[in-house]
Motif scaffolding. Structure first.
Motif, PDB file in Angstrom:
ATOM      1  N   HIS A 232       0.862  -1.181   0.000  1.00  0.00           N
ATOM      2  CA  HIS A 232       0.000   0.000   0.000  1.00  0.00           C
ATOM      3  C   HIS A 232       0.901   1.234   0.000  1.00  0.00           C
ATOM      4  O   HIS A 232       1.633   1.477   0.962  1.00  0.00           O
ATOM      5  CB  HIS A 232      -0.939  -0.015   1.208  1.00  0.00           C
ATOM      6  CG  HIS A 232      -1.985  -1.089   1.106  1.00  0.00           C
ATOM      7  ND1 HIS A 232      -2.455  -1.797   2.179  1.00  0.00           N
ATOM      8  CD2 HIS A 232      -2.637  -1.568   0.008  1.00  0.00           C
ATOM      9  CE1 HIS A 232      -3.373  -2.672   1.755  1.00  0.00           C
ATOM     10  NE2 HIS A 232      -3.492  -2.556   0.448  1.00  0.00           N
ATOM     11  N   GLU A 235       1.522   3.562   2.939  1.00  0.00           N
ATOM     12  CA  GLU A 235       1.910   2.943   4.213  1.00  0.00           C
ATOM     13  C   GLU A 235       3.407   2.623   4.165  1.00  0.00           C
ATOM     14  O   GLU A 235       3.809   1.467   4.098  1.00  0.00           O
ATOM     15  CB  GLU A 235       1.084   1.664   4.442  1.00  0.00           C
ATOM     16  CG  GLU A 235      -0.425   1.924   4.477  1.00  0.00           C
ATOM     17  CD  GLU A 235      -1.254   0.641   4.532  1.00  0.00           C
ATOM     18  OE1 GLU A 235      -0.676  -0.450   4.585  1.00  0.00           O
ATOM     19  OE2 GLU A 235      -2.498   0.768   4.506  1.00  0.00           O
ATOM     20  N   ARG A 282      -2.912   4.275  -1.886  1.00  0.00           N
ATOM     21  CA  ARG A 282      -3.034   2.891  -1.445  1.00  0.00           C
ATOM     22  C   ARG A 282      -2.878   1.931  -2.628  1.00  0.00           C
ATOM     23  O   ARG A 282      -2.136   0.965  -2.575  1.00  0.00           O
ATOM     24  CB  ARG A 282      -4.403   2.688  -0.785  1.00  0.00           C
ATOM     25  CG  ARG A 282      -4.658   1.261  -0.316  1.00  0.00           C
ATOM     26  CD  ARG A 282      -6.029   1.181   0.363  1.00  0.00           C
ATOM     27  NE  ARG A 282      -6.386  -0.178   0.737  1.00  0.00           N
ATOM     28  CZ  ARG A 282      -6.073  -0.740   1.918  1.00  0.00           C
ATOM     29  NH1 ARG A 282      -5.394  -0.057   2.815  1.00  0.00           N
ATOM     30  NH2 ARG A 282      -6.446  -1.976   2.188  1.00  0.00           N
ATOM     31  N   HIS A 321       2.497  -3.435   6.540  1.00  0.00           N
ATOM     32  CA  HIS A 321       1.437  -2.430   6.369  1.00  0.00           C
ATOM     33  C   HIS A 321       1.491  -1.421   7.507  1.00  0.00           C
ATOM     34  O   HIS A 321       2.255  -1.568   8.461  1.00  0.00           O
ATOM     35  CB  HIS A 321       0.051  -3.107   6.412  1.00  0.00           C
ATOM     36  CG  HIS A 321      -0.206  -4.018   5.266  1.00  0.00           C
ATOM     37  ND1 HIS A 321      -0.981  -3.662   4.186  1.00  0.00           N
ATOM     38  CD2 HIS A 321       0.227  -5.285   5.022  1.00  0.00           C
ATOM     39  CE1 HIS A 321      -1.020  -4.678   3.321  1.00  0.00           C
ATOM     40  NE2 HIS A 321      -0.295  -5.671   3.804  1.00  0.00           N
ATOM     41  N   GLU A 322       0.599  -0.414   7.425  1.00  0.00           N
ATOM     42  CA  GLU A 322       0.317   0.470   8.550  1.00  0.00           C
ATOM     43  C   GLU A 322      -1.193   0.462   8.773  1.00  0.00           C
ATOM     44  O   GLU A 322      -1.965   0.219   7.844  1.00  0.00           O
ATOM     45  CB  GLU A 322       0.802   1.899   8.268  1.00  0.00           C
ATOM     46  CG  GLU A 322       2.300   1.997   8.077  1.00  0.00           C
ATOM     47  CD  GLU A 322       2.774   3.446   7.966  1.00  0.00           C
ATOM     48  OE1 GLU A 322       2.083   4.355   8.473  1.00  0.00           O
ATOM     49  OE2 GLU A 322       3.838   3.659   7.354  1.00  0.00           O
TER      50      GLU A 322
END
Ligand SMILES: [Zn+2]
Length: 712
Positions: A232, A235, A282, A321-322
């Motif tokens: 993403h 992120e 994203r 990810h975040e």
């Protein structure tokens, strides 16, 4: 590992008594430092036993619990070399008893500071909202970013590091940084896996000692592990950790790094979504969320990653990810939960998270928790399009990693974006380093789980589930987080109790043009099946994709009309023979034996297709000039001979009492699979093109193994 054994405490206390305030002269050399002031509380409810241990980008603050404390505040103050404050004291952390699995030894990983600076730390308890006295202070110098500035290679720094987290590392800077690592370190080879929609390279660092194996198959033989750093584009925290980790692995001379790289190969893909990273979006440049495309591989980015999985065969993975939930833990994680994932893979992945990350997190102060962690009912579900589940369906032990986006109430000093970014990246660096440790320590268990999973999948037993997850049971209290993802059990419409033997595709379904890719142009199903590495056999009436293969759990999700996101609605082909057959059996055309018993020899005629699972055959199996031969989870009391096959050959987890001969099979680009069999006689392979493989699932052979199968 930084343990706080009594002997260490005594020594540290002696040092503290002798030297007064202990400084950290060795911090720049990467040595952990620790101090323990007096352990007797001077005031009621005062925190005692404070220690601060420096690590890469963070400091583990630990103390002795105060009875009846509700929570604790961790305070940090910048100080000069004489330990005189140079700025205000700030509460940087709030420790709550839902944070870790061992509340008798509270720890907090303080991060967000600029590495290399010197600080004083204090901790105080709160009972209810009443603040209790602060502990005696401990000072220390935090570790510099890894790598001696005077040593070429080690002195490389990312754009993110040189700007002190003001900027993320740009695409061009990433390519230059990784190319320089490649140029300066024999341990590293940067390979291009493919190109993004906008033609950015998708690079992977292949890292081994003294040099990584040359071919993907040779890398596969080392049971590699893979880190996917940035799917993403908005992120980016994990990606910066990956770039720092690559430098440490490329140039680190410590025994642990060398030992790891002698035993395996580390695969790091910094940026699978280069276009999305450049645009801070994203999705990729078409707007597609790539982490909803790993099964479908409509996009070039995901197709490149899946081909890498096919060729390099990592046994374990992490996907970075975040996560935008300010009340969750530091490090939400989750195993592959889709119910078609073999239980062995699910169990080993859960062990990696709960048996390793929770335990080590409690030592080092990081708060790992099940993804969701608090009110996460709509996340972490069973879409096979998500890499976590795709990897599980490819028999890879793995976890999702989320870095909590904002500081939230437990990290109140992250209003400054650099502080926030550093905490996220160094928490990812901790996780990935722990992932390497887990792989090194548990490789026999990981390989065993993978081997058993491959054999289970190839046996084509048990129901199929199109969507639906395994529950994530609550971890015994104290739970590291409040609540994981919801159970997500399959609804009846998503269950197929009676699994078919194969799917049959028409010419149009198999080779027809598709419009589901960028610009309305998609790869054919045939090309995508090749990318996944599945075996296909062309019959007289269509293309057969047998379920008796290692990715059995994934195949129906893409070829069955009942699938939630399938490519095509293939025709279910059910077994043609179950139960008992007395006398010789000759196969012409297509035959699928499931849980059958044949009291006699089996002959597969030229051009025929045989798929057999769970079947017992008394007598030889002989196939000469067949189109396809699949034998799994079966018993043959006699020899097996497979020669001249023109389509696909797969022998997995069979018990064979006679000699096995696999010769002169020309199976195109897809090697014959000979894995996990027990053979009482010799196993010989000759003149097959390409040479057979066992995908690292060894055969047990009493007689000699010869020719192309000598190492299988
Ligand atoms: Zn994400």
């Amino acid at each position: 590992m930084r343990s706080r054994k009594p002997t260490v405490v005594v020594l540290s206390t002696l040092l503290a008594a002798t030297l007064g305030t202990v400084t950290a002269p060795s911090a720049a050399l990467g040595q952990p430092t620790s101090t323990v002031p007096g352990t007797t509380a001077a005031e009621p409810n005062q925190v005692t036993g404070l220690t601060v241990t420096q690590a890469d980008g963070y400091a583990t603050v630990a103390w002795t619990p105060v009875p009846d404390a509700t929570d604790y505040q961790i305070e940090r103050t910048p100080v000069d070399a004489s330990d005189v404050a140079t700025g205000p004291a700030v509460v940087v952390g709030v420790w709550r008893p839902n944070r870790q699995i061992n509340n008798e030894s509270p720890t907090f990983a303080d991060a967000g500071f600029d590495p290399g600076l010197r600080f004083q730390w204090r901790v105080r308890a709160r009972i209810g909202t009443a603040e209790q006295p602060y502990s005696a202070p401990v000072t220390g110098t935090t570790q510099q970013p890894w790598g001696d500035p005077a040593v070429p290679g080690e002195n490389l720094r990312t754009q993110w590091e040189t700007t002190k987290a003001a900027q993320y590392t740009g695409d061009v800077d990433e390519y230059a940084y990784t190319a320089e690592i490649d140029r300066r370190s024999d341990r590293v080879r940067v390979v291009e896996l493919g190109r993004t929609v906008l033609n950015r390279p998708i690079n992977m660092l292949v890292i081994g000692y003294p040099a990584p194996p040359v071919t993907p198959a040779a890398v596969a033989a080392t049971s590699p592990l893979a880190i996917n750093c940035n799917v993403h584009g908005n992120e980016p925290g994990d990606r910066e950790a990956c770039l720092v980790l690559a430098r440490k692995l490329a140039f680190g001379s410590d025994a642990k790094t060398i030992d790891l790289l002698k035993h395996t190969t580390v695969l790091i893909v910094p940026t699978i979504n280069g276009d999305g990273r450049a645009a801070n979006t994203r999705g990729n440049s078409t707007g597609q969320d790539l982490n909803r495309d790993y099964s479908l591989i409509r996009q070039p980015e995901t197709a490149a990653y899946v081909k890498m999985l096919r060729d390099y065969r990592p046994v374990a993975g992490y996907d970075g990810h975040e996560y935008g939930n300010s009340t969750a833990g530091d490090l939400p994680m989750l195993p592959p939960r889709h119910q078609n994932v073999a239980k062995q893979i699910f169990d080993e992945s859960l062990d990696m998270i709960e048996g390793h990350m929770y335990v080590e997190g409690a030592k080092d102060g990081w708060w790992a928790c099940p993804y969701g962690c608090q009110g996460g009912s709509g996340v972490g579900l069973s879409e096979e399009t998500i890499l976590r589940n795709t990897l599980g369906l490819k028999n890879t032990v793995n976890s999702l990693l989320e870095l909590r986006s904002s500081g939230g109430q437990t990290r109140p000093d992250e209003g400054n974006s650099a502080n926030n970014r550093r905490r996220k990246t160094y928490s990812a660096l901790w996780t990935f380093s722990q992932f390497l440790d887990y792989h090194r320590a548990k490789l026999p268990e990981i390989k065993k789980a993978r081997g058993e999973a491959i054999e289970f999948q190839a046996s084509n037993t048990g129901r199929l589930v199109f969507r639906g997850s395994r529950p994530i049971p609550l971890h015994p209290a104290p739970h590291p987080g409040e609540a994981g993802p919801r159970d997500d059990l399959p609804v009846p419409e998503m269950i197929l109790d009676n699994a078919p033997c194969a799917y049959k595709l028409t010419e149009e379904q198999y080779n027809g043009a598709r419009t589901d890719g960028p610009g309305g142009v998609g790869a054919t199903v045939a090309q995508r099946i090749v990318a996944h590495g599945w075996k296909v056999v062309k019959g007289t009436d269509g293309y057969y994709v047998p379920l008796a293969q290692p990715e059995r759990g994934l195949i129906p999700l893409l070829l069955d009309a009942q699938g939630a996101e399938e490519w095509v609605d293939g025709t279910r082909v059910y077994p043609t023979r179950t139960g008992r057959h007395n006398g010789p059996l000759t196969i012409s055309g297509f035959a699928c034996l499931s849980d059958a018993t044949v009291n006699g020899p089996v002959t597969v005629r030229p051009g025929a297709i045989l798929i057999a699972t769970g079947t017992t055959i008394s007598g030889p199996v002989s196939a000469a000039g067949a189109t396809g031969v699949f034998l799994a989870d079966s018993t043959v009391r006699g020899p097996v001979s497979v020669s001249g096959t023109t389509g696909a050959v797969s022998l997995v987890d069979n018990t064979i009492s006679g000699p096995v001969s696999v010769a002169v099979n020309n199976t195109g680009s897809d090697p014959a699979l000979i894995a996990g069999n027990s053979v009482s006689g010799p196993l010989s392979c000759a003149v097959n093109s390409p040479a057979p493989t066992n995908i690292e699932v060894a055969n047990s052979v009493n007689g000699p193994k010869s020719g192309q199968c000598a190492a299988l």
